[in-house]
Motif scaffolding. Structure first.
Motif, short mmCIF file in Angstrom:
data_model
loop_
_atom_site.label_atom_id
_atom_site.label_comp_id
_atom_site.label_asym_id
_atom_site.label_seq_id
_atom_site.Cartn_x
_atom_site.Cartn_y
_atom_site.Cartn_z
N VAL A 240 165.01 -10.45 50.62
CA VAL A 240 165.12 -10.28 51.94
C VAL A 240 166.36 -9.85 52.43
N CYS B 187 166.80 -6.29 51.72
CA CYS B 187 166.06 -5.41 52.66
C CYS B 187 166.89 -5.48 54.08
N CYS C 57 165.66 -1.31 49.43
CA CYS C 57 164.60 -2.51 49.81
C CYS C 57 163.51 -2.37 48.77
N ARG D 203 159.27 -3.44 56.13
CA ARG D 203 158.19 -4.35 56.49
C ARG D 203 157.07 -4.10 55.42
N LEU E 203 157.98 -5.29 51.48
CA LEU E 203 157.99 -6.77 51.63
C LEU E 203 156.69 -7.31 51.46
N TYR F 231 162.18 -16.11 58.01
CA TYR F 231 161.01 -15.78 57.48
C TYR F 231 160.30 -16.80 56.74
#
Length: 260
Positions: A115, A118, A126, A184, A187, A240
């Motif tokens: 995270v 990223c 990322c 996004r 991930l 998160y």
């Protein structure tokens, strides 16, 4: 008037007899143990305390409050990895647990550093970091999960063990977010790979797998009604992780539906 009095007395007596005859609600005999990482300890929700950052808003504490088990051991700890289950949490379980819940594997796969990469790097960096995590999930995590699950089964051979997965962190439709749509999606794809492996190994162990992605669908970070916190400065560990709605409307029903 006398007739009415007699009827009232008969009705009252009948109701009292029914009340006395009705069996009392049996006390719960379930011994429940909550294991795992921050997604089980309640990080992201109010009221975190102690070094493990446990919160009464976690799905585990909420389930215990609503179902009044005979005993409740809250052993989940923020930052836990599979080795912590083997070396610390499973050994601390009291023998004879009937019900166990757990989230584990995200920290092994590099949740926090991924995270951070990223947040601070390019889309390609990322994606590369997420791919590192996917390789770990494919090659190393299966054995780690198997060892953790074996430790639980050895301590609680008759328990119903519910392994919960992880939600997709982000909504990908809004342009307003601290991360690009590409990041996004990267991930989220990592979470999908992780969940698939957790499901595979949980079912191989004879455990129940509960997928939480349906409950969180449409409620990731950067949506209009998020169940997951975005970037949080104070306290930073909330970033998160599920918020109160995420534990109450996401994890709690996912666990409750699999606990029986």
């Amino acid at each position: 008037m006398r007739t009415a009095h007699v009827l009232a007395t008969l009705v009252t007596s009948s109701l009292l007899s029914l009340a006395l005859a009705a069996p009392a609600q049996a006390a719960s005999t379930i011994d429940y143990v909550a294991l795992g990482d921050s997604y089980s300890s309640g990080v992201g929700a109010p009221g975190q305390s102690g070094s493990c950052m446990r919160s009464n808003t976690s799905y585990a504490a909420q389930w215990a409050s609503r179902n009044d088990p005979a005993s409740f051991q809250f052993l989940a700890c923020g930052g836990a990895v599979t080795d912590d289950i083997v070396n610390t949490q499973a050994p601390a379980m009291r023998s004879g647990a009937d019900l166990v819940s757990i989230t584990i594997g995200g920290n092994d796969a590099g949740f926090a550093p991924t995270v951070i990469t990223c947040l601070t790097s390019t889309d390609s960096a990322c994606a590369a970091k997420v791919n590192e995590g996917k390789a770990y999930v494919a090659n190393t995590l299966p054995g780690k999960l198997d060892a953790a699950y074996q430790a639980i089964r050895a301590k609680a051979p008759e328990a119903r063990v519910v392994v919960l997965g992880y939600p997709l962190l982000f909504g990908t439709s809004s342009l307003i977010c601290e991360m690009s749509i590409a990041k996004r999606r990267s991930l989220n794809s990592g979470a999908e790979v992780l969940d698939a492996m957790i499901k595979q190994r949980a079912e191989a162990a004879g455990f129940v797998y509960s997928d939480v992605r349906d409950e969180f669908s449409g409620h990731g970070a950067c949506t209009s009604r998020p169940y997951i916190n975005g970037l949080t400065i104070i306290p930073p560990q909330n970033s998160y992780h599920p918020n109160s709605s995420g534990y109450t409307n996401g994890y709690l029903p996912a666990f409750s539906g699999s606990a029986a």
